[in-house]
Design a protein around this motif. Structure first.
Motif, PDB file in Angstrom:
ATOM      1  N   LEU A   9      26.436  52.453  42.481  1.00 30.06           N
ATOM      2  CA  LEU A   9      27.151  51.617  41.501  1.00 30.06           C
ATOM      3  C   LEU A   9      27.158  52.318  40.147  1.00 30.06           C
ATOM      4  CD1 LEU A   9      25.739  48.110  42.488  1.00 30.06           C
ATOM      5  CD2 LEU A   9      27.728  49.329  43.393  1.00 30.06           C
ATOM      6  N   GLY A  10      27.881  53.415  40.121  1.00 30.90           N
ATOM      7  CA  GLY A  10      27.900  54.325  38.980  1.00 30.90           C
ATOM      8  C   GLY A  10      27.871  55.733  39.539  1.00 30.90           C
ATOM      9  N   PRO A  11      27.391  56.711  38.800  1.00 27.20           N
ATOM     10  CA  PRO A  11      27.225  58.044  39.379  1.00 27.20           C
ATOM     11  C   PRO A  11      26.244  57.984  40.551  1.00 27.20           C
ATOM     12  CG  PRO A  11      27.026  58.114  36.987  1.00 27.20           C
ATOM     13  CD  PRO A  11      27.028  56.665  37.368  1.00 27.20           C
ATOM     14  N   LEU A  12      26.481  58.818  41.589  1.00 26.96           N
ATOM     15  CA  LEU A  12      25.567  58.881  42.728  1.00 26.96           C
ATOM     16  C   LEU A  12      24.197  59.348  42.261  1.00 26.96           C
ATOM     17  CD1 LEU A  12      25.083  58.822  45.829  1.00 26.96           C
ATOM     18  CD2 LEU A  12      25.727  61.244  45.836  1.00 26.96           C
ATOM     19  N   GLN A  13      23.156  58.642  42.672  1.00 25.52           N
ATOM     20  CA  GLN A  13      21.819  59.073  42.304  1.00 25.52           C
ATOM     21  C   GLN A  13      20.827  58.677  43.387  1.00 25.52           C
ATOM     22  OE1 GLN A  13      20.652  57.222  38.576  1.00 25.52           O
ATOM     23  NE2 GLN A  13      19.803  55.451  39.615  1.00 25.52           N
ATOM     24  N   VAL A  14      19.749  59.454  43.465  1.00 27.08           N
ATOM     25  CA  VAL A  14      18.623  59.166  44.348  1.00 27.08           C
ATOM     26  C   VAL A  14      17.359  59.330  43.521  1.00 27.08           C
ATOM     27  CG1 VAL A  14      17.371  59.830  46.427  1.00 27.08           C
ATOM     28  CG2 VAL A  14      19.869  60.011  46.370  1.00 27.08           C
ATOM     29  N   ARG A  15      16.484  58.333  43.610  1.00 26.42           N
ATOM     30  CA  ARG A  15      15.218  58.390  42.896  1.00 26.42           C
ATOM     31  C   ARG A  15      14.077  58.373  43.907  1.00 26.42           C
ATOM     32  NH1 ARG A  15      15.024  56.830  37.513  1.00 26.42           N
ATOM     33  NH2 ARG A  15      17.026  56.321  36.550  1.00 26.42           N
ATOM     34  N   ALA A  16      13.053  59.162  43.638  1.00 25.08           N
ATOM     35  CA  ALA A  16      11.842  59.061  44.440  1.00 25.08           C
ATOM     36  C   ALA A  16      11.187  57.719  44.173  1.00 25.08           C
ATOM     37  CB  ALA A  16      10.881  60.201  44.102  1.00 25.08           C
ATOM     38  N   ARG A  17      10.559  57.158  45.192  1.00 18.25           N
ATOM     39  CA  ARG A  17       9.918  55.862  45.014  1.00 18.25           C
ATOM     40  C   ARG A  17       8.830  55.966  43.940  1.00 18.25           C
ATOM     41  NH1 ARG A  17      10.513  51.815  48.437  1.00 18.25           N
ATOM     42  NH2 ARG A  17      11.146  53.209  50.127  1.00 18.25           N
ATOM     43  N   VAL A  99      18.996  52.015  55.505  1.00 18.84           N
ATOM     44  CA  VAL A  99      18.431  51.802  54.171  1.00 18.84           C
ATOM     45  C   VAL A  99      18.017  50.339  54.040  1.00 18.84           C
ATOM     46  CG1 VAL A  99      18.825  52.022  51.702  1.00 18.84           C
ATOM     47  CG2 VAL A  99      20.019  53.549  53.264  1.00 18.84           C
ATOM     48  N   GLU A 100      16.824  50.108  53.506  1.00 11.83           N
ATOM     49  CA  GLU A 100      16.398  48.738  53.213  1.00 11.83           C
ATOM     50  C   GLU A 100      17.223  48.179  52.046  1.00 11.83           C
ATOM     51  OE1 GLU A 100      14.243  46.848  54.824  1.00 11.83           O
ATOM     52  OE2 GLU A 100      14.001  48.454  56.302  1.00 11.83           O
ATOM     53  N   PRO A 101      17.557  46.880  52.088  1.00  9.11           N
ATOM     54  CA  PRO A 101      18.401  46.311  51.009  1.00  9.11           C
ATOM     55  C   PRO A 101      17.836  46.559  49.615  1.00  9.11           C
ATOM     56  CG  PRO A 101      18.215  44.757  52.825  1.00  9.11           C
ATOM     57  CD  PRO A 101      17.284  45.888  53.149  1.00  9.11           C
ATOM     58  N   GLY A 102      16.521  46.517  49.476  1.00 14.64           N
ATOM     59  CA  GLY A 102      15.945  46.724  48.153  1.00 14.64           C
ATOM     60  C   GLY A 102      15.982  48.148  47.672  1.00 14.64           C
ATOM     61  N   ASP A 103      16.292  49.091  48.588  1.00 11.36           N
ATOM     62  CA  ASP A 103      16.330  50.506  48.229  1.00 11.36           C
ATOM     63  C   ASP A 103      17.742  51.000  47.922  1.00 11.36           C
ATOM     64  OD1 ASP A 103      13.626  50.668  48.581  1.00 11.36           O
ATOM     65  OD2 ASP A 103      13.725  51.424  50.629  1.00 11.36           O
ATOM     66  N   HIS A 104      18.739  50.148  48.004  1.00  7.10           N
ATOM     67  CA  HIS A 104      20.143  50.553  47.859  1.00  7.10           C
ATOM     68  C   HIS A 104      20.800  49.587  46.874  1.00  7.10           C
ATOM     69  CE1 HIS A 104      24.180  51.656  48.554  1.00  7.10           C
ATOM     70  NE2 HIS A 104      24.118  51.971  49.841  1.00  7.10           N
ATOM     71  N   ASP A 105      21.285  50.110  45.743  1.00  9.96           N
ATOM     72  CA  ASP A 105      21.785  49.207  44.709  1.00  9.96           C
ATOM     73  C   ASP A 105      22.972  48.366  45.174  1.00  9.96           C
ATOM     74  OD1 ASP A 105      23.713  51.191  44.684  1.00  9.96           O
ATOM     75  OD2 ASP A 105      23.531  51.657  42.550  1.00  9.96           O
ATOM     76  N   MET A 106      23.821  48.898  46.067  1.00 13.45           N
ATOM     77  CA  MET A 106      24.958  48.120  46.537  1.00 13.45           C
ATOM     78  C   MET A 106      24.497  46.958  47.415  1.00 13.45           C
ATOM     79  SD  MET A 106      28.365  49.433  48.569  1.00 13.45           S
ATOM     80  CE  MET A 106      27.584  49.657  50.172  1.00 13.45           C
ATOM     81  N   LEU A 107      23.559  47.212  48.328  1.00  9.64           N
ATOM     82  CA  LEU A 107      23.031  46.141  49.163  1.00  9.64           C
ATOM     83  C   LEU A 107      22.248  45.131  48.316  1.00  9.64           C
ATOM     84  CD1 LEU A 107      21.768  48.157  52.263  1.00  9.64           C
ATOM     85  CD2 LEU A 107      23.916  46.933  52.010  1.00  9.64           C
ATOM     86  N   LEU A 108      21.487  45.658  47.365  1.00 12.03           N
ATOM     87  CA  LEU A 108      20.708  44.762  46.498  1.00 12.03           C
ATOM     88  C   LEU A 108      21.635  43.889  45.663  1.00 12.03           C
ATOM     89  CD1 LEU A 108      17.978  43.843  45.456  1.00 12.03           C
ATOM     90  CD2 LEU A 108      18.014  45.771  43.843  1.00 12.03           C
ATOM     91  N   PHE A 109      22.728  44.454  45.168  1.00 11.24           N
ATOM     92  CA  PHE A 109      23.707  43.684  44.397  1.00 11.24           C
ATOM     93  C   PHE A 109      24.234  42.516  45.226  1.00 11.24           C
ATOM     94  CE2 PHE A 109      28.352  43.131  43.795  1.00 11.24           C
ATOM     95  CZ  PHE A 109      28.316  42.471  42.566  1.00 11.24           C
ATOM     96  N   GLU A 110      24.633  42.813  46.490  1.00 11.50           N
ATOM     97  CA  GLU A 110      25.170  41.745  47.331  1.00 11.50           C
ATOM     98  C   GLU A 110      24.101  40.703  47.638  1.00 11.50           C
ATOM     99  OE1 GLU A 110      28.007  42.855  50.431  1.00 11.50           O
ATOM    100  OE2 GLU A 110      27.653  44.943  49.895  1.00 11.50           O
ATOM    101  N   HIS A 111      22.859  41.161  47.853  1.00 12.41           N
ATOM    102  CA  HIS A 111      21.771  40.223  48.128  1.00 12.41           C
ATOM    103  C   HIS A 111      21.530  39.294  46.930  1.00 12.41           C
ATOM    104  CE1 HIS A 111      17.937  38.675  49.544  1.00 12.41           C
ATOM    105  NE2 HIS A 111      17.376  39.058  48.410  1.00 12.41           N
ATOM    106  N   GLY A 141      28.347  51.801  35.977  1.00 11.42           N
ATOM    107  CA  GLY A 141      29.688  52.334  35.763  1.00 11.42           C
ATOM    108  C   GLY A 141      30.527  52.058  36.992  1.00 11.42           C
ATOM    109  N   GLY A 142      31.621  52.845  37.186  1.00  9.48           N
ATOM    110  CA  GLY A 142      32.433  52.702  38.378  1.00  9.48           C
ATOM    111  C   GLY A 142      31.705  53.253  39.589  1.00  9.48           C
ATOM    112  N   VAL A 143      32.065  52.763  40.787  1.00  9.36           N
ATOM    113  CA  VAL A 143      31.402  53.210  42.001  1.00  9.36           C
ATOM    114  C   VAL A 143      31.652  54.707  42.202  1.00  9.36           C
ATOM    115  CG1 VAL A 143      31.196  52.878  44.488  1.00  9.36           C
ATOM    116  CG2 VAL A 143      31.690  50.931  43.012  1.00  9.36           C
ATOM    117  N   LEU A 144      30.552  55.464  42.333  1.00 10.75           N
ATOM    118  CA  LEU A 144      30.597  56.911  42.588  1.00 10.75           C
ATOM    119  C   LEU A 144      31.531  57.609  41.601  1.00 10.75           C
ATOM    120  CD1 LEU A 144      30.740  56.825  46.495  1.00 10.75           C
ATOM    121  CD2 LEU A 144      28.750  57.310  45.075  1.00 10.75           C
ATOM    122  N   GLN A 145      31.417  57.270  40.340  1.00 14.14           N
ATOM    123  CA  GLN A 145      32.375  57.759  39.360  1.00 14.14           C
ATOM    124  C   GLN A 145      32.267  59.258  39.108  1.00 14.14           C
ATOM    125  OE1 GLN A 145      31.140  55.298  36.006  1.00 14.14           O
ATOM    126  NE2 GLN A 145      30.163  57.052  35.029  1.00 14.14           N
TER     127      GLN A 145
END
Length: 964
Positions: A9-17, A99-111, A141-145
């Protein structure tokens, strides 16, 4: 709750837990792969989809390998950063990312959004507001902007962006109810600046200003809303906004007459509509998204697939979503004169209440008025039988909450629409439809005959409906009788007509609208087998077409053919529905007889030329007599390099087409071409164990070839003898080899004579007639030398050595094997080299050198594996297993022998199967597993008895008795 690991939900990003910042993910292509997987979390994503994302303009030949490289790079990057990669699953022909819903901003947004809506619905606005705020805060920002867009992503991106917009609006409504007036006014003005024609936003702004005590500003806002709607759309505010305006202006509500009922022009729904659950669900979900912006869906498919029936059915199901009415227009796309946009626009505007005196004369002005009338309404428009995208485009709304359902036989990629391709029904759906029409009781009694009817209909809805109607109108008919009528292709279309319904007429409607070259291509499919075929073969069957790729694209756009995949050479495969192909055959047979024959044989010639090209590049040298190379015809010439690079893959891709071409040549009366093609196929059939195809093609041609026999007949007989030998039909094998040798000898064809003689000698050796075998092998050696055929000479040396090994004389065999190995290497025949090494292994075992023997067998197996010869590899595996067994290595022997047994059973080699089953019985007996041993002994005994080899059967029977 911590920040999600994966973010789109913005630029693509991955964060370590628990990490502090985004992780590096490599270049744009690995990032695009990850983005595609994240947009479909947990779902299968095919290699084809990933290829389209990475190379939208056309993929390189190395595309699949590159995708796998990018996935490996992603795994390394994620692992190095401490992100678990267990969820990145590799599947056949694709990948999935769990992916667990809490680990993915798009799934978390819908949840979070679902939770906020649930709180709102139960009246807990405070909790709802916290949920909305948390959900919207995930957007950066925009999805995968930061990534280039892809059409593959569009459906998901559109859905999630619209969901965000709805969430914003719902949050504004909750804030209004909670009285959060001052900041709400600013946010509403910002939203209206983006979309000033939305009455719901104006209504909230007026209420927020009024609630904040800013009455004068509230009245000014209402006046501004009236002005904007009048200027931009030429309409007054709708009832909800007008009621709010009256309230803040202190007006007393006036009595109003009941509004006229909204228009509903939908035709009657089909009462026995059945199936299409997947398509209905997809269309309903899509249409339910109409609101902030219009939705357009195009349902396209082949003739008779039920497009119009489906869109009408769906329209009835979603009527409640469009309270302002439903319009229906037949655009007459396949009539003689498709309807003009100006006339259709006038009809639609009348349906929306515009009187003729107010109707603009220009089509552009009518389209603008239609968009204005739809801007503040929720209307469903059904446009049936559209001709082109250009015909549809002026009829689309511009803003508002309306939706459009279009049906067409043509694809319309240029329209701003979601496309729903409609094919034939699933078998269970087609059976259910037939049952609804003829009665479930009658269908259940029919049993397998019902499936035969559906096969004859090709599960095409129109054909199933016609078949059902014929049965319903003829209670005296059995389902089996109709199935018998439909079995014959030449009369099938005559059976599939009743009343006004006719499959042939439906197909003819599409055909008559084709341009000339596309019509030629359509008829060409009638000359081709009922298989998926490559495009180049279609162009050969057409004669000499111009722009062949464009012609096939036309048929694809018209849904008259479909792409069913890409073969290993990277060529698209095209297939035509059976009923369309039958119609195409009727048209092709109406061509002049010389045209029919010339183009039919042209396809056979092209296949023969390519088969010879492939055989010249095969990794194994088939012990048969093949034809000389031929010049390749135009469309096939461009394939030569690819075929030479991957000959086995080419044969595998075209196997069914090649077999059908042999039969086609015989139907056209050209026995020589049929024989040439059958001979070229034998080596591939031998390598891959396609014994059924081998026997069928050779028997068909031999039965049809007139006397006297020639070199082609002799080659076919030799090949047939080899097949009989593999399947332990020794008398038949010997007769075929001997007859072949006699014909070759009479023709003075010394190389053919040598090859047939080697077959004769092999039968003698296998059946224990070693003296006769040695004589035949020696004669074959002399004939091969006279012909200058060094390859055949190597085979003869190896064969003579095999006789001496059968006699237990390794010293006599040694010089023959040395010559055979040297000759195999000189001619570059690695397959023959591996065969010689099998014999050398036997020599070393006879000399008491099992380790050296094992090494030779391993080298032979390595060669066969490299050449993908599963047949010969199974025999070597068997030999290694026997060697391990004799050396006391029961575990490895069991694994090797079980693998060999499976291949030999598949290939139908009953003698090898009987021997290996007996060896496995002995192995399990020796290790104390008597039940398993008994099972293998029974299998061996049964095989020996089928072969009528009594001495071996008696030995195995004795072993069985010893277990009792």
């Amino acid at each position: 709750m911590g920040e999600p690991i994966f973010g789109v939900l913005g630029p693509l990003q991955v964060r370590a837990r628990g990490g502090t910042g985004p992780l590096p993910l490599g270049g744009p292509k690995p990032r695009a792969v990850l983005a595609t997987l994240l947009l479909q979390p947990g779902a299968f994503v095919s290699l084809d989809v990933l290829t389209e994302v990475l190379w939208p303009g056309g993929a390189p030949r190395s595309a699949v390998a590159n995708v796998r490289t990018y996935v490996r790079a992603l795994r390394r990057a994620l692992t190095a950063a401490g992100v678990a990669t267990d969820g990145l699953r590799t599947l056949p022909a694709g990948y999935a990312l769990d992916v667990e819903p809490g680990d993915h901003d798009m799934l978390l947004f819908e949840h979070l959004l679902d939770g906020a809506r649930a709180a709102r619905d139960r009246g807990d606005d405070a909790t709802a507001l916290r949920g909305y705020d948390a959900a919207l805060a995930l957007w950066r920002g925009g999805v995968l902007q930061d990534l280039p867009s892809s059409v593959v992503w569009d459906p998901v991106l559109t859905r999630i962006e619209e969901l965000r917009s709805l969430a914003v609006d719902e949050c504004l409504e909750v804030r209004l109810r909670l009285g959060d007036y001052p900041p709400l006014v600013a946010d509403l003005r910002k939203r209206l600046a983006e979309d000033p024609l939305r009455e719901d936003l104006w209504q909230m702004l007026v209420r927020a200003l009024y609630g904040a005590g800013r009455v004068t500003e509230a009245r000014a806002a209402y006046a501004e809303a009236e002005r904007v709607l009048a200027v931009e759309l030429g309409v007054a505010p709708g009832a909800p906004l007008r009621a709010t305006g009256e309230e803040i202006n202190g007006h007393v509500a006036r009595r109003r007459t009941a509004p006229a009922a909204p228009v509903c022009q939908l035709p009657m729904d089909v009462p026995d509509f059945t199936g299409r659950d997947t398509e209905i669900a997809a269309l309903e979900e899509l249409l339910s998204g109409a609101g902030r912006r219009p939705v357009v869906a195009v349902v396209s498919g082949p003739p008779g697939s039920g497009k119009s029936t489906l869109v009408v059915h769906v329209a009835h199901r979603v009527r409640h979503m469009f309270p302002d009415g439903q319009l229906f227009v037949d655009l007459g796309g396949l009539s003689g004169r498709p309807r003009e946009a100006a006339d259709v626009l006038a009809e639609m505007l009348r349906g929306l209440g515009v009187i003729d005196n107010a109707m603009p004369s220009e089509p552009g002005e009518r389209a603008a008025l239609l968009r204005s009338r739809l801007a503040q309404r929720r209307v469903l428009i059904v446009l049936d039988d559209a001709a082109t995208g250009a015909q549809v485009r002026p009829l689309l709304p511009g803003t508002g909450g309306s939706a459009v359902l279009v049906s067409s036989r043509r694809r319309m990629p240029a329209l701003p629409a979601q496309h729903c391709p409609l094919g034939v029904m699933r078998h269970d759906e087609a059976r259910a439809l037939l049952g609804r029409i003829v009665g479930e009781d009658r269908l259940s009694v029919a049993g397998a005959d019902a499936d035969r009817v559906l096969t004859g209909c090709g599960s095409l809805p129109l054909a199933v409906r016609i078949a059902g109607a014929r049965l319903a109108n003829r209670p005296g008919w059995t389902v089996g009788a109709l199935a018998d009528f439909l079995h014959d292709e030449r009369g099938r279309l005559d059976q599939l007509q009743t009343g006004e319904l006719e499959v042939r007429a439906s197909a003819e409607l599409s055909y008559r609208h084709l341009p000339e070259h596309a019509a030629t291509a359509f008829r060409a499919f009638g000359r081709l087998p009922d298989q998926a075929v490559p495009g180049w073969l279609v162009t050969v069957a057409m004669g000499r077409p111009r722009e062949p790729d464009r012609v096939l694209e036309t048929l694809l756009d018209e849904h008259l053919v479909e792409v069913v995949g890409t073969d290993p050479l990277g060529l698209q495969r095209y297939r035509m529905h059976d009923l369309l192909r039958i119609y195409a055959r009727e048209l092709a047979e109406a061509d002049a007889p010389d045209v029919w024959r010339e183009r039919g044989l042209g396809t056979v010639d092209a296949l023969i030329a390519l088969a010879r090209c492939a055989n010249a590049a095969m990794p194994t040298r088939f012990l048969g007599v093949l034809g000389e190379a031929l010049p390749l015809p135009g469309p096939a010439a461009g394939l030569a390099r690819a075929v030479r690079a991957r000959p086995i893959e080419w044969f595998e891709s075209e196997r069914r087409v090649l077999v059908a071409a042999v039969e086609s040549a015989l139907r056209l009366g050209d026995h020589a071409r049929a024989a040439d093609l059958a001979v070229e196929l034998a080596g591939f059939f031998d390598m891959r164990g396609y014994y059924g195809d081998w026997l069928r093609t050779h028997r068909l041609v031999l039965d049809a070839v007139p006397a006297p026999p020639d070199a082609r007949s002799a080659a076919l007989l030799r090949n047939l003898g080899q097949l009989h030998l593999y399947q332990d039909r020794y008398a038949d094998a010997l007769a075929a080899f001997e007859r072949s040798r006699e014909v070759f000898a009479a023709l003075g064809h010394r190389s053919g004579e040598a090859v047939a003689g080697l077959g004769t000698g092999t039968v003698h050796r296998v059946t224990g007639a070693l003296d006769a075998a040695l004589t035949s092998f020696t004669e074959a050696l002399h004939a091969s030398r006279a012909a200058g055929d060094r390859h055949c000479e190597a085979v003869a040396h190896n064969a003579i050595a095999s006789v001496w090994l059968e006699r237990g004389d390794p010293d006599a065999a040694a010089p023959w094997l040395a010559h055979a190995l040297a000759l195999s290497r000189d001619v570059g025949d690695r397959h023959r080299e591996a065969q010689v090494r099998r014999r050398i292994a036997v020599l070393h075992e006879l000399r008491g050198e099992p380790q050296v023997a094992r090494a030779e067998l391993e080298r032979a197996l390595e060669i066969f594996d490299e050449l993908t010869d599963t047949h010969c590899a199974a025999y070597v595996q068997q030999s290694i297993g026997e060697l391990c067994l004799r050396q006391g290595d029961a575990g490895q022997a069991s694994a090797l022998l079980v693998g060999a047994l499976a291949v030999q059973q598949q290939l139908g080699d009953r003698r090898a199967e009987a021997r290996v089953a007996c060896l496995l019985g002995e192995l399990h007996h020796a290790t104390g597993r008597k039940q398993t041993a008994r099972r293998y002994f029974h299998r061996s005994l049964s095989a020996w008895r089928r072969l009528d080899v009594r001495d071996q059967a008696e030995l195995v029977d004795a072993k069985l008795r010893s277990l009792r």
